[in-house]
Scaffold this motif. Sequence first.
Motif, mmCIF file in Angstrom:
data_model
loop_
_atom_site.group_PDB
_atom_site.id
_atom_site.type_symbol
_atom_site.label_atom_id
_atom_site.label_comp_id
_atom_site.label_asym_id
_atom_site.label_seq_id
_atom_site.Cartn_x
_atom_site.Cartn_y
_atom_site.Cartn_z
ATOM 1 N N SER A 32 -17.178 -43.332 40.348
ATOM 2 C CA SER A 32 -16.336 -42.162 40.129
ATOM 3 C C SER A 32 -14.857 -42.500 40.017
ATOM 4 C CB SER A 32 -16.539 -41.151 41.262
ATOM 5 O OG SER A 32 -16.222 -41.733 42.516
ATOM 6 N N ASP A 33 -14.427 -43.568 40.709
ATOM 7 C CA ASP A 33 -13.010 -43.906 40.676
ATOM 8 C C ASP A 33 -12.648 -44.811 39.510
ATOM 9 O OD1 ASP A 33 -14.266 -46.165 41.553
ATOM 10 O OD2 ASP A 33 -12.937 -46.547 43.243
ATOM 11 N N SER A 34 -13.596 -45.095 38.629
ATOM 12 C CA SER A 34 -13.306 -45.936 37.474
ATOM 13 C C SER A 34 -13.914 -45.365 36.203
ATOM 14 C CB SER A 34 -13.824 -47.357 37.716
ATOM 15 O OG SER A 34 -15.212 -47.338 37.985
ATOM 16 N N ASP A 35 -14.156 -44.056 36.209
ATOM 17 C CA ASP A 35 -14.724 -43.384 35.048
ATOM 18 C C ASP A 35 -13.627 -43.146 34.021
ATOM 19 O OD1 ASP A 35 -15.968 -41.769 33.217
ATOM 20 O OD2 ASP A 35 -16.840 -40.406 34.693
ATOM 21 N N PRO A 36 -13.762 -43.673 32.794
ATOM 22 C CA PRO A 36 -12.723 -43.440 31.778
ATOM 23 C C PRO A 36 -12.563 -41.966 31.449
ATOM 24 C CG PRO A 36 -14.706 -44.340 30.770
ATOM 25 C CD PRO A 36 -14.883 -44.462 32.255
ATOM 26 N N ASN A 37 -13.588 -41.156 31.730
ATOM 27 C CA ASN A 37 -13.474 -39.720 31.517
ATOM 28 C C ASN A 37 -12.597 -39.052 32.570
ATOM 29 O OD1 ASN A 37 -14.911 -39.084 29.149
ATOM 30 N ND2 ASN A 37 -16.845 -39.422 30.212
ATOM 31 N N ASP A 38 -12.194 -39.806 33.586
ATOM 32 C CA ASP A 38 -11.347 -39.251 34.640
ATOM 33 C C ASP A 38 -10.062 -40.053 34.748
ATOM 34 O OD1 ASP A 38 -10.761 -37.379 36.569
ATOM 35 O OD2 ASP A 38 -11.692 -38.496 38.192
ATOM 36 N N GLU A 39 -9.547 -40.480 33.591
ATOM 37 C CA GLU A 39 -8.418 -41.407 33.563
ATOM 38 C C GLU A 39 -7.137 -40.804 34.125
ATOM 39 O OE1 GLU A 39 -7.239 -40.456 28.898
ATOM 40 O OE2 GLU A 39 -7.559 -42.493 29.564
ATOM 41 N N GLU A 40 -7.056 -39.477 34.182
ATOM 42 C CA GLU A 40 -5.834 -38.873 34.702
ATOM 43 C C GLU A 40 -5.763 -38.935 36.218
ATOM 44 O OE1 GLU A 40 -7.717 -37.332 32.366
ATOM 45 O OE2 GLU A 40 -6.391 -37.783 30.694
ATOM 46 N N GLY A 41 -6.810 -39.447 36.857
ATOM 47 C CA GLY A 41 -6.772 -39.620 38.295
ATOM 48 C C GLY A 41 -7.252 -38.427 39.078
ATOM 49 N N GLY A 42 -7.973 -37.535 38.446
ATOM 50 C CA GLY A 42 -8.517 -36.379 39.169
ATOM 51 C C GLY A 42 -8.737 -35.217 38.226
ATOM 52 N N GLY A 43 -9.524 -34.274 38.693
ATOM 53 C CA GLY A 43 -9.735 -33.069 37.913
ATOM 54 C C GLY A 43 -11.038 -33.012 37.159
ATOM 55 N N THR A 44 -11.722 -34.150 36.978
ATOM 56 C CA THR A 44 -13.000 -34.135 36.289
ATOM 57 C C THR A 44 -14.086 -33.641 37.235
ATOM 58 O OG1 THR A 44 -12.417 -35.905 34.752
ATOM 59 C CG2 THR A 44 -14.754 -35.523 35.122
ATOM 60 N N LEU A 45 -14.721 -32.556 36.859
ATOM 61 C CA LEU A 45 -15.750 -31.944 37.694
ATOM 62 C C LEU A 45 -17.121 -32.535 37.423
ATOM 63 C CD1 LEU A 45 -14.568 -28.239 37.252
ATOM 64 C CD2 LEU A 45 -14.013 -29.819 39.123
ATOM 65 N N TRP A 46 -17.374 -32.899 36.190
ATOM 66 C CA TRP A 46 -18.647 -33.505 35.806
ATOM 67 C C TRP A 46 -18.449 -34.228 34.475
ATOM 68 C CZ3 TRP A 46 -20.013 -31.815 31.031
ATOM 69 C CH2 TRP A 46 -19.538 -30.555 30.625
ATOM 70 N N SER A 47 -19.328 -35.154 34.194
ATOM 71 C CA SER A 47 -19.251 -35.865 32.918
ATOM 72 C C SER A 47 -20.577 -36.544 32.629
ATOM 73 C CB SER A 47 -18.120 -36.906 32.932
ATOM 74 O OG SER A 47 -18.411 -37.946 33.848
ATOM 75 N N PHE A 48 -20.799 -36.857 31.369
ATOM 76 C CA PHE A 48 -21.947 -37.693 30.998
ATOM 77 C C PHE A 48 -21.574 -38.550 29.806
ATOM 78 C CE2 PHE A 48 -23.061 -33.627 28.729
ATOM 79 C CZ PHE A 48 -23.004 -34.094 27.417
ATOM 80 N N ASN A 49 -22.283 -39.680 29.675
ATOM 81 C CA ASN A 49 -22.083 -40.626 28.576
ATOM 82 C C ASN A 49 -23.450 -41.102 28.107
ATOM 83 O OD1 ASN A 49 -18.968 -41.187 28.982
ATOM 84 N ND2 ASN A 49 -19.889 -41.471 31.002
ATOM 85 N N TYR A 50 -23.872 -40.674 26.928
ATOM 86 C CA TYR A 50 -25.185 -41.043 26.396
ATOM 87 C C TYR A 50 -25.041 -41.854 25.106
ATOM 88 C CZ TYR A 50 -27.465 -37.717 29.567
ATOM 89 O OH TYR A 50 -27.929 -37.050 30.679
ATOM 90 N N PHE A 51 -25.928 -42.837 24.955
ATOM 91 C CA PHE A 51 -26.009 -43.649 23.748
ATOM 92 C C PHE A 51 -27.384 -43.439 23.124
ATOM 93 C CE2 PHE A 51 -23.495 -45.679 26.981
ATOM 94 C CZ PHE A 51 -22.382 -46.199 26.352
ATOM 95 N N PHE A 52 -27.427 -42.939 21.907
ATOM 96 C CA PHE A 52 -28.669 -42.851 21.148
ATOM 97 C C PHE A 52 -28.694 -44.068 20.230
ATOM 98 C CE2 PHE A 52 -27.539 -38.642 22.480
ATOM 99 C CZ PHE A 52 -28.733 -38.014 22.783
ATOM 100 N N TYR A 53 -29.635 -44.964 20.482
ATOM 101 C CA TYR A 53 -29.633 -46.274 19.823
ATOM 102 C C TYR A 53 -30.886 -46.442 18.973
ATOM 103 C CZ TYR A 53 -29.955 -51.425 19.516
ATOM 104 O OH TYR A 53 -30.084 -52.713 19.073
ATOM 105 N N ASN A 54 -30.688 -46.613 17.668
ATOM 106 C CA ASN A 54 -31.783 -46.879 16.747
ATOM 107 C C ASN A 54 -31.703 -48.341 16.323
ATOM 108 O OD1 ASN A 54 -33.333 -47.162 14.267
ATOM 109 N ND2 ASN A 54 -33.493 -44.927 14.275
#
Length: 252
Positions: A164-186
């Motif tokens: 949680s403390d190194s999530d690029p989706n939370d780069e501002e240092g706080g405020g991200t309530l939830w996130s996801f990162n999915y890769f669809f790979y063919n």
Amino acid sequence: MKFLETPVLEVLNSALNFETPECKVLGRIEPYSCKAAGADKKLYKQLESKYDPSSQNLSPPDDDGANIMNIISPFGPMNQPASRKTLFYLIGTLNASFPDYDFSDTKPEQFRKEPSVSIVVNSINATLLNHGNERAVKELGIWDAIDQLIDLEDSDVYSYNPESDSDPNDEEGGGTLWSFNYFFYNRKLKRIIFFTMRGVSHGVPTSEDGDEDDGNFSNTDDDNDGVGHRRKGRDMDEDDYDDMITEDMDLQ
């Protein structure tokens, strides 16, 4: 990794950025071809030196006498070229999608192979519907567009689960309530669709708001245990990177 310009996704990506009474929702869908540019070559060599059994730089056995080659990753045994290639593609996609971060030390166990495409599709749909965005799901045909790009039925799905403390989706240092990162790979098409989304508390500045970086980053430690961290500097000028000729790599 080569970003694929896809006009149809512009409308979808616009629809994935909206506000609810609870939060701001920021999402994007990015298609990539599994072709490697100059920066990717360095990453590939680094991963091969770490995980290839024929390398002279393999990590020594740990205290239990286990070698890193015995690790069964979400991609399969890491002593297999196909497993290492999948890890390379996913890390390369993260580096391309978050250019201010360096994910080269990301470990295989930070990824997860999802049970099925349908489970992930239903989960994303539920997230969008629960936040009041029926338009993306029902009107814009988000999954029809993605299917045309990658053939979902013939794809695997992986998720990236950073600390949680190194999530690029939370780069501002706080405020991200939830996130996801999915890769669809063919594998046959050698193509990846990266689908990332986050919910951010109202009042928290984000890069999408056009705020300038203040230079204060929480993820600047080079020794942060294999998670994405802020780059301290680029290997080349931005213009040089953009002008670099993209070419195939022989990863067989």
